[in-house]
Every structure is written in C-alpha cells, then in structure tokens.
Design an enzyme around this catalytic site. Sequence first.
Site, PDB file in Angstrom:
ATOM      1  N   ARG A 100       0.841  -1.202   0.000  1.00 35.67           N
ATOM      2  CA  ARG A 100       0.000   0.000   0.000  1.00 35.67           C
ATOM      3  C   ARG A 100       0.871   1.245   0.000  1.00 35.67           C
ATOM      4  O   ARG A 100       1.803   1.356   0.785  1.00 35.67           O
ATOM      5  CB  ARG A 100      -0.911   0.009   1.231  1.00 35.67           C
ATOM      6  CG  ARG A 100      -1.595   1.336   1.563  1.00 35.67           C
ATOM      7  CD  ARG A 100      -2.819   1.567   0.711  1.00 35.67           C
ATOM      8  NE  ARG A 100      -3.394   2.878   0.879  1.00 35.67           N
ATOM      9  CZ  ARG A 100      -4.426   3.191   1.649  1.00 35.67           C
ATOM     10  NH1 ARG A 100      -4.977   2.263   2.394  1.00 35.67           N
ATOM     11  NH2 ARG A 100      -4.899   4.415   1.683  1.00 35.67           N
ATOM     12  N   ARG A 130      -5.416   0.688  -4.610  1.00 40.39           N
ATOM     13  CA  ARG A 130      -4.481   0.178  -3.614  1.00 40.39           C
ATOM     14  C   ARG A 130      -4.613  -1.333  -3.455  1.00 40.39           C
ATOM     15  O   ARG A 130      -5.691  -1.889  -3.608  1.00 40.39           O
ATOM     16  CB  ARG A 130      -4.663   0.861  -2.278  1.00 40.39           C
ATOM     17  CG  ARG A 130      -6.097   1.029  -1.838  1.00 40.39           C
ATOM     18  CD  ARG A 130      -6.195   2.233  -0.881  1.00 40.39           C
ATOM     19  NE  ARG A 130      -7.524   2.560  -0.481  1.00 40.39           N
ATOM     20  CZ  ARG A 130      -8.318   3.433  -1.085  1.00 40.39           C
ATOM     21  NH1 ARG A 130      -7.929   4.021  -2.191  1.00 40.39           N
ATOM     22  NH2 ARG A 130      -9.505   3.704  -0.618  1.00 40.39           N
ATOM     23  N   ASP A 176      -6.520  -1.930   1.789  1.00 41.61           N
ATOM     24  CA  ASP A 176      -7.033  -0.822   2.590  1.00 41.61           C
ATOM     25  C   ASP A 176      -7.691  -1.440   3.818  1.00 41.61           C
ATOM     26  O   ASP A 176      -8.579  -2.289   3.676  1.00 41.61           O
ATOM     27  CB  ASP A 176      -8.054  -0.021   1.778  1.00 41.61           C
ATOM     28  CG  ASP A 176      -8.537   1.222   2.497  1.00 41.61           C
ATOM     29  OD1 ASP A 176      -7.763   1.787   3.297  1.00 41.61           O
ATOM     30  OD2 ASP A 176      -9.686   1.637   2.258  1.00 41.61           O
ATOM     31  N   ASP A 222      -9.447  -0.425   7.529  1.00 34.85           N
ATOM     32  CA  ASP A 222      -9.957   0.591   8.447  1.00 34.85           C
ATOM     33  C   ASP A 222     -10.411  -0.069   9.742  1.00 34.85           C
ATOM     34  O   ASP A 222     -11.050  -1.124   9.709  1.00 34.85           O
ATOM     35  CB  ASP A 222     -11.151   1.341   7.846  1.00 34.85           C
ATOM     36  CG  ASP A 222     -10.770   2.237   6.684  1.00 34.85           C
ATOM     37  OD1 ASP A 222      -9.639   2.763   6.685  1.00 34.85           O
ATOM     38  OD2 ASP A 222     -11.602   2.401   5.774  1.00 34.85           O
TER      39      ASP A 222
END
Length: 188
Positions: A105, A114, A117, A119
């Site tokens: 990334r 990307r 990812d 989160d």
Amino acid sequence: MTNVPNPNVVDADTLTGDLRPLRRTAFALGSNLGDRIEFLQAAVDTLTDSSEIVPVAVSPVYESEPVDAPEGSPKFLNAVLVVDTTLSPRSLLERAQSTESAYGRTRDVPNAPRTLDIDVLAVGDVTSDDDDLRVPHPRLAERAFVLIPWADVDPDFSVPGLGRVVELSSAVDATGVRRLDETLEIPA
C-alpha cells in the site's frame, strides 16, 4: 459466527501485567489492485497473527465501485473481519497500517487504487476523535460496502452513537454492492 465471549472478560497485558477488557472489534478490508482476494486473505492472516487478537468471523466477499477515487479506478473487493481483542484502538490502527504497508500500500495520491485498505471500524464501546484516529470510523454509516458485509457476521454489534449494524445496513443504498462466491478463511 462463533460464540460471543463475555464482554466483561479481562486479559493481562503481556508487557505490564495490567488487566485490560476484551473488546469486540471490526476491521473493514478492501483491495482494488493485483490479486484482490489474495490481498484480503493476507490481511485476515496478518491481523489475526497475535495472541492478543482472537478471530471471531470474516464476512463473505463483496465487490463494489470505488468511492471518491480517481476516474478509471478498478472495483474493490471488500470484507469485514470481526475479532475480540485487548489491544487499544491506537495499537489496532498501527497494526492495520503496517499490514497495508507490508502488502504494498502506498499513500501518494488520496483514494488511489491500492493493494490493501484496512480501516478500524469500531472497538467495543470506545470512542476516539484524534486527528489520525477516529473510532467509530467517521463514514461507516454511509458505506454499504462496509455495513452489508458486517451485518452478515455481527448484525447486533452496537456502534457507539450510531446504533446496531443491522439497522445501519438496512438504511444505506446498496446499489453497486454485490456479494461474490469467493470466501476468506480464518486461520486455524
């Protein structure tokens, strides 16, 4: 989904010996470059490779259109990983970012395609409003590609200040979010 452990169970910090609560935590996983399914599985494997993170469930894989991405960006594969952990939100963010970096990334262009990812969506009933760490994730209530997979594996999770995942998922527009046959595995 496996049995939900008692949320009041505590665990000892491996460095200090201090007791810490075990908290239900959810990570959003996404990839829109390279072997997307391989990158998602690598995220599951890497995030759960710790005695302080107990995997609970991983959602089915969904495909979705990129949000706020440069024109021509490829579609994302998305999933949600649910774990129980004694780690702090800050430690979880650092683990997520190091996992992203380990799998290529880069952050040169905002919202660019990307490999990975990750989160931190929510960490139990903890809230944080730091510049670099907002928990619950500030846009999770708007994101069908997060809420729909999350509702598959932990619909009754109560997101602080927002409500239960199942209710949040039923309130978002699911256009462009499509469940695939691919699956991810929790390491044994």
